[in-house]
Write an enzyme that holds these catalytic residues in place. Structure first.
Site, PDB file in Angstrom:
ATOM      1  N   LYS A 109      36.814  39.283  38.436  1.00 50.28           N
ATOM      2  CA  LYS A 109      35.764  38.508  37.626  1.00 50.28           C
ATOM      3  C   LYS A 109      34.603  39.860  38.640  1.00 50.28           C
ATOM      4  CE  LYS A 109      35.174  35.558  40.618  1.00 50.28           C
ATOM      5  NZ  LYS A 109      34.333  35.412  41.768  1.00 50.28           N
ATOM      6  N   ASP A 137      40.531  29.446  41.932  1.00 51.40           N
ATOM      7  CA  ASP A 137      40.180  30.725  41.040  1.00 51.40           C
ATOM      8  C   ASP A 137      41.650  31.397  40.323  1.00 51.40           C
ATOM      9  OD1 ASP A 137      37.270  31.050  42.301  1.00 51.40           O
ATOM     10  OD2 ASP A 137      37.887  33.104  42.433  1.00 51.40           O
TER      11      ASP A 137
HETATM   12  O1  C5P Z   1      41.576  27.550  46.288  1.00 52.61           O
HETATM   13  P1  C5P Z   1      41.275  28.596  47.819  1.00 52.61           P
HETATM   14  O2  C5P Z   1      42.676  28.667  48.686  1.00 52.61           O
HETATM   15  O3  C5P Z   1      41.211  30.123  46.801  1.00 52.61           O
HETATM   16  O4  C5P Z   1      40.048  27.894  48.279  1.00 52.61           O
HETATM   17  C1  C5P Z   1      39.510  29.251  49.601  1.00 52.61           C
HETATM   18  C2  C5P Z   1      38.311  28.674  49.974  1.00 52.61           C
HETATM   19  O5  C5P Z   1      37.340  27.910  49.871  1.00 52.61           O
HETATM   20  C3  C5P Z   1      38.929  26.242  50.447  1.00 52.61           C
HETATM   21  O6  C5P Z   1      39.892  26.458  51.824  1.00 52.61           O
HETATM   22  C4  C5P Z   1      38.046  26.134  50.174  1.00 52.61           C
HETATM   23  O7  C5P Z   1      36.947  26.224  51.899  1.00 52.61           O
HETATM   24  C5  C5P Z   1      37.349  26.754  49.925  1.00 52.61           C
HETATM   25  N1  C5P Z   1      36.039  27.071  48.192  1.00 52.61           N
HETATM   26  C6  C5P Z   1      35.827  25.271  48.361  1.00 52.61           C
HETATM   27  N2  C5P Z   1      35.573  24.869  46.993  1.00 52.61           N
HETATM   28  C7  C5P Z   1      35.858  25.662  45.995  1.00 52.61           C
HETATM   29  C8  C5P Z   1      36.379  26.557  46.190  1.00 52.61           C
HETATM   30  C9  C5P Z   1      37.094  27.414  47.228  1.00 52.61           C
HETATM   31  O8  C5P Z   1      35.008  24.781  49.778  1.00 52.61           O
HETATM   32  N3  C5P Z   1      35.401  24.601  45.033  1.00 52.61           N
END
Ligand code: C5P
Length: 351
Positions: free
Chosen positions: A21, A157
């Site tokens: 994406k 995501d």
């Molecule tokens: O959800 P995911 O593991 O992909 O996110 C990785 C990191 O990105 C999270 O630990 C956080 O630090 C940051 N993040 C965030 N806010 C979001 C998505 C991700 O702060 N909405």
């Protein structure tokens, strides 16, 4: 880039193509006590994809995940591998709710073309693909909403990857609502969209998503907690002349959906709607990216921006031939050669 021949994996029982994406819009609405940021975003799948193959292992007592393409090897990401985590999370639920005796192990093969740590949700759509393939393998025990709930436990995501269509992402980006565009024959006559396309610039370094969010927090804090001034407003410099500034006013989901549907009618409207509040943080960590965006505009792009947390740069080009021209222009700039890894002309995917 060499792609592993598909017949090498013909033993795979079921396969799925998953698309990366770009975020056409990404608004950050503050940080929550759990460290996650509230987002309002638009996921646009583009035709840069991974092929995910799943087969049952006849022997062995662990899952195997093999990669080819941009990364090569078996179980290279260890327990952190999102595909392994997807297998475990799905099988836990399957054992709890459907068959407590299930002791299956799987072989996953991913032919990877979406960049790793590129801000294009490559790892996330692979994991979502594994959930979909397992659901298919077991005869569809769970519906899409349940798969999205499982996906949300894997990462913000990942739910986008379950349907893998043009969507609005709310909350942390994990609450997904597919966005339908009027068809060409719509009575408003605002479609079809012209033949615009995207020039993706993949870079030699990756950016870690948590690092980019942390940098955004740091920049906001420097600004005495006032988000305006370090967010969308700065993006205006990556717009072609005549398009005017890009608004950094906060939007709600209703307004965003209306604006995005409207913007899709032509590439100039789309260029004005594009916004990414994370861009300034990605540029702060990797300032050379701004040179790519500026040169992209100089080369004739309508809009340059960073996808998600970056570092993939995206140039909106009014046609494929224009995109090819801009690709050549960028390829001839010496001082960008140590940053740019590969450039690809891609279009939107509508499934
Ligand atoms: O959800 P995911 O593991 O992909 O996110 C990785 C990191 O990105 C999270 O630990 C956080 O630090 C940051 N993040 C965030 N806010 C979001 C998505 C991700 O702060 N909405």
């Amino acid at each position: 880039m060499d792609i592993a021949p598909i017949d090498e994996f013909s033993s795979a029982q079921i396969s799925l193509r998953v698309f990366g994406k770009i975020n056409l819009f990404l608004q950050v609405d503050g940080v929550e006590s759990n460290g996650y940021h509230k987002l309002l975003t638009v996921f646009q799948p583009v035709d840069l994809y991974d092929d995910v193959h799943l087969s049952l292992r006849s022997s062995g007592d662990c899952h195997l995940v093999r990669y080819a393409g941009r990364v090569c090897g078996t179980n290279i990401f260890g327990d952190k591998d999102l595909c392994i985590r997807a297998l475990n999370i799905f099988l836990d639920k399957y054992r709890a709710e459907v068959d407590s005796n299930c002791s299956d192990y799987f072989d996953i093969f991913v032919n990877k073309m979406i960049p790793v740590q590129g801000g294009m949700a490559g790892g996330s759509v692979d994991a979502a693909g594994v959930l979909r393939l397992l659901n298919e393998y077991y005869g569809f025990p769970f519906n899409t909403v349940t798969l999205e709930e499982l996906a949300a436990r894997l990462g913000a995501d990942v739910p986008f990857g379950v349907r893998n269509v043009l969507s609005v992402g709310n909350r942390y980006g994990d609450v997904i609502e597919p966005l339908e565009l009027p068809s060409c024959s719509d009575s408003n006559g605002i479609f079809p969209v012209e033949e615009y396309c995207w020039l993706l610039i993949l870079n030699k370094v990756g950016l870690s998503t948590p690092d980019v969010f942390a940098e955004l927090d740091r920049l906001y804090a420097l600004n005495d907690g006032v988000e305006k001034g370090v967010s969308g407003g700065d993006c205006a410099s990556f717009c072609a002349d005549g398009l005017g500034g890009v608004s950094d006013k906060k939007k709600d989901i209703v307004c965003l959906k209306q604006d995005i549907v409207f913007a899709y009618r032509d590439s100039y409207s789309l260029a004005k709607e594009i916004r990414n509040d994370l861009e300034i943080a990605a540029l702060s960590l990797y300032p050379k990216l701004s040179h790519i965006l500026v040169e992209g505009i100089r080369g004739g792009a309508l809009r340059g921006f960073i996808s998600g947390s970056g570092p993939t740069c995206v140039l909106l080009c009014e046609s494929e031939s224009k995109a090819e021209q801009i690709r050549q222009y960028l390829a001839n700039i010496d001082y960008l050669s140590d940053v740019i890894d590969e450039m690809l002309v891609v279009s939107n995917v509508s499934l």
